[in-house]
Write a protein that holds these residues in place. Structure first.
Motif, PDB file in Angstrom:
ATOM      1  N   PHE A  27      29.261  30.886  64.947  1.00  0.00           N
ATOM      2  CA  PHE A  27      30.470  31.148  64.173  1.00  0.00           C
ATOM      3  C   PHE A  27      31.026  29.868  63.559  1.00  0.00           C
ATOM      4  CE2 PHE A  27      34.953  31.818  63.472  1.00  0.00           C
ATOM      5  CZ  PHE A  27      35.003  33.083  62.910  1.00  0.00           C
ATOM      6  N   LYS A  28      31.051  28.784  64.334  1.00  0.00           N
ATOM      7  CA  LYS A  28      31.656  27.529  63.871  1.00  0.00           C
ATOM      8  C   LYS A  28      30.966  26.964  62.639  1.00  0.00           C
ATOM      9  CE  LYS A  28      31.515  25.429  67.870  1.00  0.00           C
ATOM     10  NZ  LYS A  28      31.664  24.466  68.980  1.00  0.00           N
ATOM     11  N   THR A  29      29.702  27.317  62.443  1.00  0.00           N
ATOM     12  CA  THR A  29      28.968  26.792  61.292  1.00  0.00           C
ATOM     13  C   THR A  29      28.770  27.844  60.207  1.00  0.00           C
ATOM     14  OG1 THR A  29      26.845  27.286  62.346  1.00  0.00           O
ATOM     15  CG2 THR A  29      27.756  25.077  62.701  1.00  0.00           C
ATOM     16  N   SER A  30      29.485  28.937  60.326  1.00  0.00           N
ATOM     17  CA  SER A  30      29.346  30.023  59.354  1.00  0.00           C
ATOM     18  C   SER A  30      30.528  30.033  58.378  1.00  0.00           C
ATOM     19  CB  SER A  30      29.282  31.373  60.080  1.00  0.00           C
ATOM     20  OG  SER A  30      30.579  31.759  60.508  1.00  0.00           O
ATOM     21  N   PRO A  31      30.380  30.757  57.278  1.00  0.00           N
ATOM     22  CA  PRO A  31      31.507  30.902  56.340  1.00  0.00           C
ATOM     23  C   PRO A  31      32.685  31.676  56.950  1.00  0.00           C
ATOM     24  CG  PRO A  31      29.430  31.591  55.316  1.00  0.00           C
ATOM     25  CD  PRO A  31      29.155  31.349  56.757  1.00  0.00           C
ATOM     26  N   TRP A  61      31.833  27.459  81.778  1.00  0.00           N
ATOM     27  CA  TRP A  61      32.084  28.683  81.013  1.00  0.00           C
ATOM     28  C   TRP A  61      30.882  28.987  80.121  1.00  0.00           C
ATOM     29  CZ3 TRP A  61      32.036  29.933  75.910  1.00  0.00           C
ATOM     30  CH2 TRP A  61      32.461  31.232  75.599  1.00  0.00           C
ATOM     31  N   ALA A  62      30.370  27.967  79.438  1.00  0.00           N
ATOM     32  CA  ALA A  62      29.230  28.174  78.531  1.00  0.00           C
ATOM     33  C   ALA A  62      27.990  28.609  79.304  1.00  0.00           C
ATOM     34  CB  ALA A  62      28.943  26.904  77.743  1.00  0.00           C
ATOM     35  N   LEU A  63      27.778  28.032  80.476  1.00  0.00           N
ATOM     36  CA  LEU A  63      26.611  28.398  81.273  1.00  0.00           C
ATOM     37  C   LEU A  63      26.713  29.821  81.817  1.00  0.00           C
ATOM     38  CD1 LEU A  63      26.062  25.065  83.229  1.00  0.00           C
ATOM     39  CD2 LEU A  63      24.677  25.957  81.329  1.00  0.00           C
ATOM     40  N   GLU A  64      27.929  30.237  82.121  1.00  0.00           N
ATOM     41  CA  GLU A  64      28.151  31.584  82.666  1.00  0.00           C
ATOM     42  C   GLU A  64      28.251  32.650  81.580  1.00  0.00           C
ATOM     43  OE1 GLU A  64      31.684  31.172  85.032  1.00  0.00           O
ATOM     44  OE2 GLU A  64      30.731  29.711  86.369  1.00  0.00           O
ATOM     45  N   ASN A  65      28.489  32.229  80.359  1.00  0.00           N
ATOM     46  CA  ASN A  65      28.687  33.152  79.229  1.00  0.00           C
ATOM     47  C   ASN A  65      27.778  32.744  78.078  1.00  0.00           C
ATOM     48  OD1 ASN A  65      31.291  34.774  80.087  1.00  0.00           O
ATOM     49  ND2 ASN A  65      31.636  32.636  80.629  1.00  0.00           N
ATOM     50  N   LYS A  66      26.490  32.823  78.308  1.00  0.00           N
ATOM     51  CA  LYS A  66      25.505  32.309  77.344  1.00  0.00           C
ATOM     52  C   LYS A  66      25.599  32.973  75.969  1.00  0.00           C
ATOM     53  CE  LYS A  66      22.096  30.845  80.769  1.00  0.00           C
ATOM     54  NZ  LYS A  66      22.787  31.132  81.999  1.00  0.00           N
ATOM     55  N   LEU A  67      25.744  34.300  75.938  1.00  0.00           N
ATOM     56  CA  LEU A  67      25.837  34.978  74.639  1.00  0.00           C
ATOM     57  C   LEU A  67      27.101  34.567  73.892  1.00  0.00           C
ATOM     58  CD1 LEU A  67      24.648  38.659  75.263  1.00  0.00           C
ATOM     59  CD2 LEU A  67      23.482  36.857  73.984  1.00  0.00           C
ATOM     60  N   GLU A  68      28.208  34.534  74.608  1.00  0.00           N
ATOM     61  CA  GLU A  68      29.470  34.150  73.989  1.00  0.00           C
ATOM     62  C   GLU A  68      29.394  32.721  73.466  1.00  0.00           C
ATOM     63  OE1 GLU A  68      29.163  35.802  76.819  1.00  0.00           O
ATOM     64  OE2 GLU A  68      30.644  37.430  76.874  1.00  0.00           O
ATOM     65  N   TYR A  69      28.792  31.831  74.252  1.00  0.00           N
ATOM     66  CA  TYR A  69      28.640  30.441  73.827  1.00  0.00           C
ATOM     67  C   TYR A  69      27.792  30.367  72.551  1.00  0.00           C
ATOM     68  CZ  TYR A  69      26.677  25.781  73.549  1.00  0.00           C
ATOM     69  OH  TYR A  69      26.243  24.568  73.086  1.00  0.00           O
ATOM     70  N   ARG A  70      26.661  31.047  72.548  1.00  0.00           N
ATOM     71  CA  ARG A  70      25.789  31.015  71.369  1.00  0.00           C
ATOM     72  C   ARG A  70      26.501  31.593  70.145  1.00  0.00           C
ATOM     73  NH1 ARG A  70      20.226  33.482  72.646  1.00  0.00           N
ATOM     74  NH2 ARG A  70      19.911  32.961  70.472  1.00  0.00           N
ATOM     75  N   GLN A 130      23.831  22.720  75.484  1.00  0.00           N
ATOM     76  CA  GLN A 130      22.504  22.997  74.935  1.00  0.00           C
ATOM     77  C   GLN A 130      21.420  22.371  75.816  1.00  0.00           C
ATOM     78  OE1 GLN A 130      22.362  25.143  72.289  1.00  0.00           O
ATOM     79  NE2 GLN A 130      20.279  25.231  73.033  1.00  0.00           N
ATOM     80  N   TYR A 131      21.641  21.160  76.240  1.00  0.00           N
ATOM     81  CA  TYR A 131      20.690  20.468  77.108  1.00  0.00           C
ATOM     82  C   TYR A 131      20.485  21.237  78.421  1.00  0.00           C
ATOM     83  CZ  TYR A 131      18.693  16.745  80.002  1.00  0.00           C
ATOM     84  OH  TYR A 131      17.887  16.013  80.836  1.00  0.00           O
ATOM     85  N   LEU A 132      21.578  21.652  79.039  1.00  0.00           N
ATOM     86  CA  LEU A 132      21.470  22.370  80.315  1.00  0.00           C
ATOM     87  C   LEU A 132      20.818  23.735  80.146  1.00  0.00           C
ATOM     88  CD1 LEU A 132      24.901  21.427  81.915  1.00  0.00           C
ATOM     89  CD2 LEU A 132      22.639  20.534  82.532  1.00  0.00           C
ATOM     90  N   LEU A 133      21.085  24.402  79.025  1.00  0.00           N
ATOM     91  CA  LEU A 133      20.458  25.699  78.779  1.00  0.00           C
ATOM     92  C   LEU A 133      18.951  25.560  78.555  1.00  0.00           C
ATOM     93  CD1 LEU A 133      23.135  27.394  76.484  1.00  0.00           C
ATOM     94  CD2 LEU A 133      22.576  28.015  78.836  1.00  0.00           C
ATOM     95  N   ASN A 134      18.541  24.425  78.013  1.00  0.00           N
ATOM     96  CA  ASN A 134      17.126  24.197  77.742  1.00  0.00           C
ATOM     97  C   ASN A 134      16.342  23.704  78.958  1.00  0.00           C
ATOM     98  OD1 ASN A 134      17.336  24.988  75.058  1.00  0.00           O
ATOM     99  ND2 ASN A 134      17.747  22.926  74.335  1.00  0.00           N
ATOM    100  N   HIS A 135      17.038  23.314  80.007  1.00  0.00           N
ATOM    101  CA  HIS A 135      16.391  22.805  81.217  1.00  0.00           C
ATOM    102  C   HIS A 135      16.880  23.610  82.420  1.00  0.00           C
ATOM    103  CE1 HIS A 135      16.101  19.473  78.374  1.00  0.00           C
ATOM    104  NE2 HIS A 135      15.018  19.125  79.033  1.00  0.00           N
ATOM    105  N   GLN A 136      15.987  23.942  83.266  1.00  0.00           N
ATOM    106  CA  GLN A 136      16.340  24.718  84.454  1.00  0.00           C
ATOM    107  C   GLN A 136      16.467  23.775  85.652  1.00  0.00           C
ATOM    108  OE1 GLN A 136      17.165  27.992  84.286  1.00  0.00           O
ATOM    109  NE2 GLN A 136      16.893  27.651  82.093  1.00  0.00           N
TER     110      GLN A 136
END
Length: 186
Positions: free
Chosen positions: A103-107, A89-98, A158-164
């Motif tokens: 969000f999780k680390t925001s107020p 899901w994260a790999l297919e939805n990069k913007l949503e994942y980011r 994060q690791y998979l997004l940083n490596h192709q």
């Protein structure tokens, strides 16, 4: 496309690119092709927009996981399917994942009602409780187990997004990291 969805899509793109505080509502309205008043018709405040976007993404992600994951013959297979589906899901939805990571680390996260968080985590906690009661995973706090699994998934994403990697290598990395996770919690 309805205007609410246009606003959510524009907000997603801009929040990921510029951050929550670096994205004025006027820019979101312009990107969505709507008037400022239209944005505020759907979302009373920028905070309400941020939270609505998070809830929308988490809802779509939960639906995706429900569709992808079937209860397997073994508990381990069920956990593996959940893990793999979350990664894909994260790999297919990069913007949503980011966005969800932001969000999780925001107020803003503190503005989500505890009951809403509890309800969204209930299926995962029930699954972990099952594993504990059947002596399949270590008897630890459900919060700790969920945090460990979520952190592992987040780190892997994060690791998979940083490596192709090739699809074959990607699948191997996912499989290997699941085994490392499984060994940690069992």
């Amino acid at each position: 496309m309805d205007k609410r969805k246009q606003i959510l899509d524009a907000a997603l793109k801009l929040f990921v690119e510029y951050g929550f505080h670096g994205t004025p509502t006027s820019l979101i309205a312009k990107e969505a092709g709507v008037a400022n008043g239209t944005l505020f018709h759907y979302f009373a405040t920028k905070d309400a927009l941020v939270i609505a976007l998070y809830v929308d993404i988490k809802s779509r992600m939960s639906a995706y996981l429900s569709e992808q994951v079937e209860v397997q013959k073994t508990f381990k297979d069920t956990i593996r399917e959940q893990y793999i589906a979350s990664v894909f899901w994260a790999l297919e939805n990069k913007l949503e994942y980011r966005f969800t990571e932001q969000f999780k680390t925001s107020p803003f996260f503190a503005q989500i009602a505890p009951k809403e968080i509890e309800e969204s985590l209930k299926p995962y906690y029930d699954m972990l409780n099952r594993g504990i009661s059947e002596n399949l995973i270590k008897p630890q706090s459900l919060d700790l187990l969920f945090t460990l699994i979520s952190s592992q998934t987040s780190g892997l994403n994060q690791y998979l997004l940083n490596h192709q990697f090739s699809k074959t290598k990607q699948h191997q990395v996912i499989s290997d990291t699941f085994e490392m996770l499984w060994n940690m919690i069992t």
